[in-house]
Design a protein around this motif. Structure first.
Motif: not given
Length: 818
Positions: A329-339, A341-350
């Motif tokens: 989960a922490a790694g995904m949040q860091a990935y979202i910030a680095r890249n 990601l839009s809210d929709a893409d972040a939701t899809n990832l999570l």
């Protein structure tokens, strides 16, 4: 589960020894002439032999029962005989010369045989059909030595990849009836464009290493030589259907007239494959057909093949970020910030599954391609010493992939900024299509001359032309600019001519020794002009001349075993991206390979085996180094020295009349002598402010497992029924050339179960029920991936992406032959 596995294996390995066993022996001849090398086998039993140098054969330790013996030999009509075995039998066969030229002459000029000092593997039509449940051809070849396959969608349908000896598809020469199939520019082979092609294949030969001279791209890992179906002497009709996991459905119809007036034949196939795929939204809708008409005379063979494929595949080529794969989960949040990601893409990832995540969500994020092939094949036997075969061919390919992109700068598409409510908009969301429209045509030929029984000459070659148009369109934009529907925002064309001529000689100074020499000259002219997808002007023309010699010897210790040694040199041109993405100061050079093969083959009774050692030594091999060009595209660079050395084993052993063990192994060491890796440091604006280089003395070559092992135990309890447990082990592979343990594919061990039952009923000539259970023990593994890294504010970040393969899944087939 472990207890169940142990029990199942114990049952499979427990031989039934209570029944009597007998031998079948005899000779194969034509009139008074014996036929050494003729094949004798028991139909649907996996038991066979070849006639020795005196035309004598023997099948040992066969249990009592009713069997059908089949005898075949090139140039002769096949023969079948039904027998009841309750004692030792002596059965002699007398074959009749075929009234037409054998189809094998079409690929004779580029094929290896038992006298060739070449490492090769043949797959028969029966072996292909037994493993054909609708997956792409690479997955049907997966059980051969040194092969590693992968699938974007995770199931073997759609976009699939193959590596042999660690070499990817761009280094594997593929021909269909001797005609090049590799894309001329990228040099890859895209099996998704030929769905269900295996249903129209008669046999395949895989030559590992440089192999014999052939047409098309240079073989830097292997060659795959495909021969399409030769038709049938008798009329037939087939309905082949497969259903399986992830809503997989395959429907195939095949028809054939048989031999009309002993001269003419016509065959056809129509196929459709649909699947949702294992990965989210990784659906495929694939259609194809194959038509063939032939005239077969005593000295002439004329065949016209027309086949085509159409594919629509939802894109799954981005893979899964490591954090999502591991549920971090922490790694995904860091990935979202680095890249960003839009809210929709972040939701899809999570919210996606760990192993099924797909970054694409736009409904038409698809790859669409249509490909039509036309082949006119001709062969003539002028006399017993001299023959010719050649082909005219044309391939028409056209397609695009569609993408939804957010926040794109107008200027990157040749569009003007938009004034809206007094505000200048310089970015927009849009949908683009990137097109490829290409034509490939040419001629191939082979002259074969055998002035005496121990001396054969072959003169062959080809001339091929490729013309490929590359262009892009914006079909929708959030903000209307000055573009019109149908406008091209980039346009370029690649033209490539490829000429080669080769000569081969095989000389047998004695019954025990066979020598060969093979020399090829290849000339390539490649030109690209226009603007690329980054709106950069490209204009280059490269001409290359290659000289590729090969020599070898085979020594026959007896009629059942031989040892061979060969040395080959091969050269290969860079691919399109190497030229287009290169900086002017880093223009790519061609690659060179020195290949040595040393092997031993034996066929003795129940054992059929081969073992070989090889060395593949590269000069100026092109590898990814982390270096990028001015617009951020990764580029490959030549490395001075690299090599692959290894040992391969391929064996089959008949344990009893019911059990057969097949196994192969590839153990290798794959190294770059001196490697320089590049890593870039960026500022807050995304500009490069520093380049960090690291020297590695002898790292592993990426995607090159040190061990690839396969084992299959087949059990045939009764005539027509067989079940096989297949096991494959692939050791760890590194995603780049740094041999960094944090950038690798983990080793995996996967088991498949295959079963088939052939019988006749209801007036149907043959009914086949087949079952393929993939990944029986639900192993979680990834067979492909990629990596890249960067530095920001002194912190190094590595992004790893993986292509997860499906867990336990099944394919069930019902095939009817009338």
């Amino acid at each position: 589960m472990k207890k169940l596995l142990i029990t199942a294996v114990a049952v499979l390995l427990f031989p039934l020894l209570t029944k009597a066993q007998f031998n079948i022996s005899g000779t194969v001849s034509e009139k008074n002439t014996l036929l050494p090398g003729a094949s004798i086998r028991i139909k649907n039993a996996g038991i066979g032999a070849k006639a020795n140098s005196e035309g004598y054969y023997q099948l040992k330790n066969i249990k009592a029962g009713s069997y059908t013996l089949e005898v075949s030999f090139i140039g002769y009509q096949p023969l079948q005989k039904n027998i009841i075995l309750n004692a030792d039998l002596n059965i002699d066969f007398s074959l009749i010369t075929a009234s037409y030229l054998a189809e094998e002459v079409i690929v004779r000029g580029t094929r290896a045989n038992e006298k060739s000092a070449t490492t090769f593997k043949n797959l028969s039509k029966e072996e292909i059909n037994a493993n054909n449940f609708g997956q792409d051809l690479p997955f049907i070849l997966n059980n051969t030595p040194g092969v590693v396959v992968s699938s974007d969608a995770g199931t073997g349908i759609g976009y699939t990849g193959i590596r042999i000896r660690g070499s990817d598809a761009t280094r594997i020469n593929v021909t269909v009836n001797g005609i090049p199939y590799n894309d001329s520019e990228s040099q890859g082979s895209f099996w998704v464009n030929m769905p269900d092609f295996a249903s129209s294949v008669d046999n395949v030969q895989i030559q590992r290493g440089v192999g014999t001279s052939t047409n098309g791209a240079g073989a830097f890992g292997a060659s795959i030589n495909v021969q399409t179906s030769a038709g049938s002497i008798e009329p037939y009709a087939e309905l082949n259907n497969t259903v399986g996991s992830y809503n997989t459905l395959k429907n195939t119809v095949k028809l054939g007239t048989g031999l009309i007036d002993n001269k003419w034949s016509f065959d056809g196939r129509l196929s459709q494959i649909k699947t949702d795929g294992f990965i989210d939204r990784a659906a495929s809708n694939l259609k194809s057909y194959f038509l063939s008409g032939a005239y077969k005379g005593k000295k002439d063979l004329l065949r016209l093949n027309v086949f085509a494929g159409a594919e629509k595949t939802y894109q799954a080529w981005n893979g899964i970020p490591e954090s999502r794969l591991n549920g971090d989960a922490a790694g995904m949040q860091a990935y979202i910030a680095r890249n960003y990601l839009s809210d929709a893409d972040a939701t899809n990832l999570l919210n996606s599954g760990n192993r099924t995540y797909n970054s694409f969500t736009y409904k038409d994020q698809t790859d669409n391609y249509w490909q039509n092939h036309y082949q006119l094949l001709y062969a003539r036997q002028f006399n017993e010493q001299f023959s010719f075969n050649g082909a005219l061919h044309y391939t028409d390919g056209r397609g695009y992939y569609e993408e939804f992109k957010t926040g794109q700068k107008f200027k990157n598409y040749g569009l003007a900024n938009v004034e809206l409510g007094g505000t200048t908009k310089d970015k927009t969301d849009l949908i683009r299509r990137r097109w490829l429209d290409n034509d490939f045509y040419g001629v191939t030929y082979n002259f074969n001359y055998q002035p005496q029984s121990n001396l054969t000459f072959t003169l062959g070659g080809a001339y091929n032309e490729y013309k490929g148009k590359h262009f892009g369109e914006v079909i929708w934009a959030q903000y209307a600019s000055n573009g019109q529907y149908g406008d091209h925002y980039y346009d370029n064309q690649g033209d490539k001519s490829d000429f080669n001529i080769f000569g081969k000689v095989m000389f047998n100074p004695s019954e025990k020794l066979s020598l060969f020499a093979d020399v090829q000259y290849r000339n390539i002219n490649y030109e690209v002009a226009g603007t690329d997808k980054n709106l950069t002007n490209i204009d280059f023309n490269d001409q290359m001349n290659f000289f590729n010699p090969k020599v070898g010897a085979t020594y026959f210790m007896n009629s059942n075993s031989n040892v061979y040694l060969s040395f080959s040199l091969a050269n290969k041109e860079p691919n399109r991206d190497d030229y287009v993405n290169a900086n002017p100061s880093l223009f790519p050079k061609s690659e060179r390979l020195y290949n040595t093969e040393l092997g031993y083959r034996i066929k003795a009774g129940k054992l059929n085996a081969g073992v070989n050692a090889y060395g593949m030594f590269y000069k100026d091999q092109l590898v990814v180094t982390g270096k990028i060009n001015d617009v951020g595209e990764p580029i490959r660079q030549n490395v001075s020295k690299s090599y692959r050395i290894g040992i391969e084993l391929d064996a089959s052993y008949i344990l009893s009349s019911k059990f057969v063990l097949n196994a192969n192994a590839a153990i290798s060491r794959n190294k770059i002598s001196n490697y320089v890796d590049y890593l870039y440091e960026y500022d807050e604006n995304g500009d490069i402010i520093n380049t960090v280089t690291t020297n590695y003395e002898s790292p592993d070559i990426s995607y090159s497992p040190a061990a690839v092992l396969f084992g299959e135990l087949a059990y045939k309890p009764l005539q027509g029924f067989a079940i096989a447990l297949q096991n494959k082990y692939v050791s760890k592979q590194y995603l780049d050339n740094t041999q960094n343990e944090s950038r690798k594919l983990k080793a995996y061990f996967v088991s498949n179960l295959r079963a088939g039952y052939d019988f006749s009923a209801f007036g149907i000539k043959n009914i086949n029920l087949g079952l393929l259970v993939n990944n029986v023990f639900n192993k979680k593994y990834e067979s492909n991936g990629y990596t890249y890294g960067s530095i920001y504010q002194g912190v190094t970040t590595t992004e790893n992406f993986y292509f997860a393969q499906a867990g336990t899944n099944f394919l069930l087939s019902l095939n009817l032959k009338f």
